[in-house]
Design a protein around this motif. Sequence first.
Motif, PDB file in Angstrom:
ATOM      1  N   GLY A 168      -6.719 -13.506 -23.303  1.00  0.00           N
ATOM      2  CA  GLY A 168      -6.217 -12.689 -24.103  1.00  0.00           C
ATOM      3  C   GLY A 168      -5.982 -11.174 -23.618  1.00  0.00           C
ATOM      4  N   GLU A 169      -5.898 -10.882 -22.390  1.00  0.00           N
ATOM      5  CA  GLU A 169      -5.433  -9.657 -21.809  1.00  0.00           C
ATOM      6  C   GLU A 169      -6.446  -8.579 -22.325  1.00  0.00           C
ATOM      7  N   GLN A 170      -7.913  -8.790 -22.636  1.00  0.00           N
ATOM      8  CA  GLN A 170      -8.696  -7.956 -23.081  1.00  0.00           C
ATOM      9  C   GLN A 170      -9.462  -7.392 -22.127  1.00  0.00           C
ATOM     10  N   MET A 171      -9.769  -7.949 -20.984  1.00  0.00           N
ATOM     11  CA  MET A 171     -10.471  -7.416 -19.884  1.00  0.00           C
ATOM     12  C   MET A 171     -10.092  -8.109 -18.699  1.00  0.00           C
ATOM     13  N   VAL A 172     -10.323  -7.199 -17.469  1.00  0.00           N
ATOM     14  CA  VAL A 172      -9.833  -7.513 -16.257  1.00  0.00           C
ATOM     15  C   VAL A 172     -11.343  -7.871 -15.395  1.00  0.00           C
ATOM     16  N   ALA A 173     -11.081  -8.550 -14.515  1.00  0.00           N
ATOM     17  CA  ALA A 173     -12.546  -8.939 -13.543  1.00  0.00           C
ATOM     18  C   ALA A 173     -12.081  -8.459 -12.018  1.00  0.00           C
ATOM     19  N   MET A 174     -12.885  -7.738 -11.607  1.00  0.00           N
ATOM     20  CA  MET A 174     -12.551  -7.204 -10.271  1.00  0.00           C
ATOM     21  C   MET A 174     -13.824  -7.993  -9.303  1.00  0.00           C
ATOM     22  N   VAL A 175     -13.367  -8.529  -7.884  1.00  0.00           N
ATOM     23  CA  VAL A 175     -14.474  -9.394  -7.301  1.00  0.00           C
ATOM     24  C   VAL A 175     -14.647  -8.478  -5.839  1.00  0.00           C
ATOM     25  N   SER A 178     -22.802   1.030  -3.479  1.00  0.00           N
ATOM     26  CA  SER A 178     -23.844   1.112  -2.689  1.00  0.00           C
ATOM     27  C   SER A 178     -24.407  -0.206  -2.096  1.00  0.00           C
ATOM     28  N   VAL A 179     -24.034  -1.248  -3.119  1.00  0.00           N
ATOM     29  CA  VAL A 179     -24.608  -2.815  -2.590  1.00  0.00           C
ATOM     30  C   VAL A 179     -23.413  -3.627  -2.413  1.00  0.00           C
ATOM     31  N   SER A 180     -22.088  -3.010  -2.628  1.00  0.00           N
ATOM     32  CA  SER A 180     -21.070  -3.842  -2.109  1.00  0.00           C
ATOM     33  C   SER A 180     -19.768  -3.287  -1.485  1.00  0.00           C
ATOM     34  N   ASP A 181     -18.923  -3.699  -0.792  1.00  0.00           N
ATOM     35  CA  ASP A 181     -17.800  -3.092  -0.228  1.00  0.00           C
ATOM     36  C   ASP A 181     -16.459  -4.104  -0.291  1.00  0.00           C
ATOM     37  N   LEU A 182     -15.308  -3.648  -0.398  1.00  0.00           N
ATOM     38  CA  LEU A 182     -14.121  -4.370  -0.160  1.00  0.00           C
ATOM     39  C   LEU A 182     -13.930  -5.173  -1.455  1.00  0.00           C
ATOM     40  N   CYS A 183     -12.962  -4.823  -2.312  1.00  0.00           N
ATOM     41  CA  CYS A 183     -12.572  -5.559  -3.368  1.00  0.00           C
ATOM     42  C   CYS A 183     -11.446  -6.566  -2.892  1.00  0.00           C
ATOM     43  N   PHE A 184     -11.777  -7.868  -3.193  1.00  0.00           N
ATOM     44  CA  PHE A 184     -11.058  -8.717  -2.900  1.00  0.00           C
ATOM     45  C   PHE A 184      -9.915  -9.447  -3.813  1.00  0.00           C
ATOM     46  N   GLY A 185      -9.814  -8.894  -4.907  1.00  0.00           N
ATOM     47  CA  GLY A 185      -8.919  -9.193  -5.942  1.00  0.00           C
ATOM     48  C   GLY A 185      -9.353  -9.007  -7.210  1.00  0.00           C
ATOM     49  N   LEU A 186      -8.529  -9.238  -8.343  1.00  0.00           N
ATOM     50  CA  LEU A 186      -8.663  -9.061  -9.738  1.00  0.00           C
ATOM     51  C   LEU A 186      -8.015 -10.184 -10.657  1.00  0.00           C
ATOM     52  N   ALA A 187      -8.508 -10.333 -11.891  1.00  0.00           N
ATOM     53  CA  ALA A 187      -7.956 -11.381 -12.681  1.00  0.00           C
ATOM     54  C   ALA A 187      -8.190 -11.051 -14.075  1.00  0.00           C
ATOM     55  N   LEU A 188      -6.979 -11.406 -14.819  1.00  0.00           N
ATOM     56  CA  LEU A 188      -6.817 -10.848 -16.255  1.00  0.00           C
ATOM     57  C   LEU A 188      -7.333 -12.001 -17.155  1.00  0.00           C
ATOM     58  N   SER A 189      -8.202 -11.792 -18.104  1.00  0.00           N
ATOM     59  CA  SER A 189      -8.457 -12.774 -19.186  1.00  0.00           C
ATOM     60  C   SER A 189      -7.326 -13.302 -20.110  1.00  0.00           C
ATOM     61  N   HIS A 208      -2.458   2.672  -2.889  1.00  0.00           N
ATOM     62  CA  HIS A 208      -3.864   2.753  -2.635  1.00  0.00           C
ATOM     63  C   HIS A 208      -3.978   3.368  -1.215  1.00  0.00           C
ATOM     64  N   GLU A 209      -5.251   3.686  -0.792  1.00  0.00           N
ATOM     65  CA  GLU A 209      -5.315   4.031   0.604  1.00  0.00           C
ATOM     66  C   GLU A 209      -5.531   3.009   1.544  1.00  0.00           C
ATOM     67  N   GLN A 210      -5.808   1.648   1.101  1.00  0.00           N
ATOM     68  CA  GLN A 210      -6.188   0.570   2.109  1.00  0.00           C
ATOM     69  C   GLN A 210      -5.095  -0.496   1.375  1.00  0.00           C
ATOM     70  N   VAL A 211      -5.630  -1.836   2.009  1.00  0.00           N
ATOM     71  CA  VAL A 211      -4.731  -2.986   1.604  1.00  0.00           C
ATOM     72  C   VAL A 211      -4.754  -3.315  -0.003  1.00  0.00           C
ATOM     73  N   VAL A 212      -3.747  -3.563  -0.303  1.00  0.00           N
ATOM     74  CA  VAL A 212      -3.711  -4.143  -1.801  1.00  0.00           C
ATOM     75  C   VAL A 212      -4.257  -5.347  -1.847  1.00  0.00           C
ATOM     76  N   THR A 213      -5.139  -5.717  -2.561  1.00  0.00           N
ATOM     77  CA  THR A 213      -5.769  -6.960  -2.673  1.00  0.00           C
ATOM     78  C   THR A 213      -5.749  -7.887  -3.782  1.00  0.00           C
ATOM     79  N   GLY A 214      -5.237  -7.243  -4.871  1.00  0.00           N
ATOM     80  CA  GLY A 214      -4.920  -7.956  -6.196  1.00  0.00           C
ATOM     81  C   GLY A 214      -3.892  -7.283  -6.991  1.00  0.00           C
ATOM     82  N   LEU A 215      -2.992  -8.036  -7.690  1.00  0.00           N
ATOM     83  CA  LEU A 215      -2.049  -7.700  -8.767  1.00  0.00           C
ATOM     84  C   LEU A 215      -2.198  -8.437  -9.882  1.00  0.00           C
ATOM     85  N   ALA A 216      -2.025  -8.044 -11.147  1.00  0.00           N
ATOM     86  CA  ALA A 216      -1.914  -8.780 -12.439  1.00  0.00           C
ATOM     87  C   ALA A 216      -1.147  -8.096 -13.275  1.00  0.00           C
TER      88      ALA A 216
END
Length: 409
Positions: A152-159, A139-150, A83-91
């Motif tokens: 059953g590994e069917q979906m990923v959530a980014m915060v 346009s309404v948010s910035d900075l991704c602070f992390g992610l989580a895997l469900s 990435h171009e900036q800090v890595v904030t989440g891994l799963a």
Amino acid sequence: VKIWSGNVEGFLLATDVRNDCFLLLAEVKNSTSVPVSTIALVIPITTPEEVVLAIGRGAGMLDVWIYDISSKKLRFVANCNAHEQVVTGLAWAFDGACLYSCSQDNSIRRWIFRGDSLCEAPLSSNSAASEASNNNLSSVSDLCFGLALSPGEQMVAMVHSFDANLQHQMYEKRSQRAVVEFFWSGGQSFEVPNDSRLDGCRFEAISCLSVPEFTCWEINTLGFLKSLENVNKPIVIWDTLTLLRNLRKDFPVLVENMITKWISSWFSGPVSDSLEAILFRDQDKILMVSSRKIQLLNIICRRVMLSEMGIDSVKDYQFKHNRSSNKGSNSDSWNDLLIKSEGELQERLVAFSFQVVLKNTANSQSTVGESAYWSPVGLAQMERWTAINDQKIHSQLRLLGSEVAECRS
């Protein structure tokens, strides 16, 4: 980054501070001065002697290390400028075959880990963001602070965090606020495409799903259901059920074939091409199936294959089923399978309780203190249920019931 081995039992029993409860196995040391921002660890089922560690760093770098438990050696595998900036989440996903990463540059990326290589595999069309992503989320948010895997590994959530400049000065700025963005991830292929560019097809209504894409969904879903057959793993399948319900809206036949293929895999021989072949050709087949599989089947029947039917409709069908053995529509077949699975689970519960009573009775003849043994609750109701269903239950259960009645008398 340090990897420790913990003596959990010794730690819980310790009455004072003890250093011997934790043993340092390995320490990641390299020449870079870039600080660590996040880590993710996985022990693959296929290689349980290896601990795979992913390390995200402040400059957007990503490292992968492997600790071999047998040789007690830590080796460096791969790194890349993720990435171009800090890595904030891994799963890690799919037993260590796939790695998701996110960064403060508001990006999410997928990596295929195979052998000693880490290759980027773009999120394909069947894994595009949800409808919220089309509302100009950046346009309404910035900075991704992390992610989580469900589970059953069917979906990923980014915060993401909300942009402070767009928050209300009096109310919203007083508290931190965030938004969660979901990505479908269960249909990902583990092959790295030659063209690394996205095709731009959004996975909103699943209407653009192709046969190869559905094959990926099928392989990954069946693999997860297979892993749940381990009784030590809790049954958490809300994301898998949601996926199957959504797919079934547009592709009912494909989903039905997928579940039928899963059921057929329990038995030896060729894969059955119809539910009726599983249901009615060999009535004793279900006796050879584990209770965990039957429990999963029961949940899928109720929540996916019969989700459009209300509980009253299911009960009404069960009442009619008890008075008639006619086989009707395909929906009736899934209802029949639901009734069959529930009946089998009930019989196993009653049989287990009867066996406990017989074992306690045998032990009490040679041991003092019968209260030391656990005794099932509702035994009288189980005996009555057995008497009412005498013509339907297995002969082994009738025999157990008669033996329990003799003991109680």
